[in-house]
Design an enzyme around this catalytic site. Structure first.
Site, PDB file in Angstrom:
ATOM      1  N   SER A  68       0.852  -1.189   0.000  1.00 28.40           N
ATOM      2  CA  SER A  68       0.000   0.000   0.000  1.00 28.40           C
ATOM      3  C   SER A  68       0.887   1.238   0.000  1.00 28.40           C
ATOM      4  O   SER A  68       2.115   1.140   0.020  1.00 28.40           O
ATOM      5  CB  SER A  68      -0.881   0.006   1.246  1.00 28.40           C
ATOM      6  N   LYS A  69       0.235   2.376   0.016  1.00 27.25           N
ATOM      7  CA  LYS A  69       0.956   3.658  -0.018  1.00 27.25           C
ATOM      8  C   LYS A  69       2.034   3.760   1.068  1.00 27.25           C
ATOM      9  O   LYS A  69       3.046   4.431   0.881  1.00 27.25           O
ATOM     10  CB  LYS A  69      -0.047   4.809   0.161  1.00 27.25           C
TER      11      LYS A  69
END
Ligand code: GLU
Length: 482
Positions: free
Chosen positions: A261-262
């Site tokens: 994820s980010k």
């Protein structure tokens, strides 16, 4: 039942919900590699049936990412407003009649039913299930309606959805090329909505219908869809169609083993392009996320990957997205490029034919992990960094002796007519030898004065780039500090 069709066809079926993530593109890459490895076709279909999640410009971004990586499309959406192929259109939002017709077929055969349950009733049902610790699942309320009751409600214009029926007993099974044989008890499968109240199909109906009509032989997609596959298998059965071969790719994890994820850095593929990763490095890296040629070879051209790509070599374990490895790989590819090629690729204020620019590239080429590192690594060439006198002094010298070394160096610089790397190296090394000076004692202060840094590239190449005047100035400044 699976059948062998003559031409292998894979598809990438993104929903237009924003910039494509590395996970999406890894899926697309595996689909494309498999098609290319088998002289098959690769199709792009846009799954835009969930209008509430659609983001403008997504299709352009997806196409741009594929184009950057050289993943070419044989059939389907080839531009944001253009598609090609016999099963046109390839935007699902433009195929509503097709899905509607197919839903009708299921209704007619008794494999689907109208459901008139209100949001409120469904919410209460879910809450009750939660309380009873049961998995959320449609309770079959509208399955009890008689044909007359259904007709009456339809006549009165009551809002409805169409759901698929699930056999009450037994199990649904299928073969996944990576996971093997899977068996799912039917009582755990939900009566999936196929047509929503806005008349749009859900992903499940639309993708099954399209995969069939578009003659997809291998559905290669991320693991997260595995739980939907039993519903799809049932739909294939209801329609009387042959299933494709199912291939569910293990999802990519970050270095901390959680879903990528980010938090782990950039996730959008185009961000990698902007940061100066080369497409060939990106392809190589993404291909090795879950696949490997079963040899030690890590640097593989796309042709080498295609030549060896085989679903059997896909790993069951979750691959780890390790940026350190990507950086290493990108650096390997950068090193293989010529300076002229890099001059065209590096985003810089310099003219790509500028000789100084090219020399600066050659100077830092082996240290570039990304093209965008160029600016930082060469900043000292255009502007001498602030530095303290202490770093000029080598371990075994003191300030006065260091000053003396720099004065001698200055004399040599001033006398040098051929101010180029090779001649400078010769002059300085010969002098060291002749005077029996330790290279470190003589060249360290010079390098620090020239670059303003403790750690920097070899001084002669740097002086060549700076030229005589600037080199003279910098050495004088160093002397002034001592
Ligand atoms: N539209 C789905 C997605 O966005 C495609 C899933 C599939 O490949 O079946 O990932």
């Amino acid at each position: 039942m699976t059948k062998t069709k003559t031409q292998i066809k894979t598809r990438f079926a993104p929903s237009p919900t924003g910039a494509p993530h590395v996970g999406n593109i890894r899926t697309a890459l595996f689909e494309w590699l498999f098609a290319r490895a088998n002289k098959g076709a690769f199709l792009l279909r846009v799954e835009d049936t969930d209008q509430s999640r659609a983001i403008e410009g997504s299709v352009e971004q997806i196409l741009k990412a594929l184009d950057w990586l050289g993943i070419d499309i044989d059939e389907g959406v080839i531009a944001h407003d253009k598609d090609k192929g016999s099963e046109k259109p390839y935007f699902q939002s433009k195929r509503l009649d097709i899905y509607r017709e197919h839903a009708q077929k299921l209704l007619d055969k008794g494999h689907a039913f109208y459901c008139f349950c209100s949001e409120e009733r469904l919410r209460e049902m879910r809450e009750d299930q939660q309380k009873a610790k049961l998995p959320p699942k449609y309770d079959g309320f509208c399955l009890e309606l008689s044909k007359d009751e259904v007709d009456e409600k339809l006549k009165n214009g009551k809002k409805y959805v169409i759901r698929m029926k699930i056999p009450e007993d037994g199990a649904t099974s299928f073969q996944d090329a990576i996971k093997g044989h899977l068996v799912i008890q039917n009582k755990t499968i939900d009566c999936q909505v196929l047509i929503k109240s806005d008349k749009f199909p859900t992903y499940h109906l639309a993708s099954v219908v399209d995969d069939h009509l578009m003659e997809i032989t291998h559905v290669i997609r991320a693991d997260e869809w595995l739980s939907s596959t039993p519903k799809h298998v049932l739909l294939y059965k209801y329609f009387g169609w042959d299933e494709p071969i199912w291939v569910h790719l293990p999802i990519i994890l970050g270095t901390d083993k959680s879903k990528l994820s980010k938090r782990h850095g950039a996730v959008s593929v185009m961000e990698y392009r902007e940061q100066g990763y080369l497409p060939e490095a990106m392809i190589n890296f993404l291909a090795l996320l879950g696949w490997n040629p079963k040899t030690d070879q890590e640097i593989l051209s796309v042709d080498e990957i295609i030549a060896q790509f085989d679903i059997k070599k896909i790993n069951k374990n979750n691959p780890i997205f390790d940026v350190t490895k990507l950086n290493w790989m990108n650096n390997q590819y950068i090193q293989k490029k010529s300076v002229d090629e890099l001059a065209c690729l590096i985003d810089s204020v310099h003219d790509r034919n500028d000789i100084i620019f090219k020399k600066a590239i050659a100077l830092v080429q082996d240290r570039l992990e990304k093209l965008s590192d160029f600016d930082d690594l060469t900043l000292f060439l255009w502007k001498l960094p602030e530095y303290s006198a202490d770093i000029l002094v080598p371990k075994e010298l003191d300030k006065p002796k260091t000053k003396r070394m720099l004065e001698i160096a200055l004399g040599k610089i001033e006398k040098e007519d051929q101010f180029n790397e090779k001649d400078l190296r010769e002059t300085f090394l010969e002098y060291c030898e002749h005077e029996k000076l330790k290279r470190g004692d003589f060249l360290w202060p010079l390098r620090v004065a020239i670059t303003g840094m403790k750690n920097s590239p070899e001084v002669f190449a740097v002086m060549d780039i700076l030229g005589k005047d600037e080199s003279t100035e910098r050495v004088k400044e160093g002397i002034g500090k001592l």
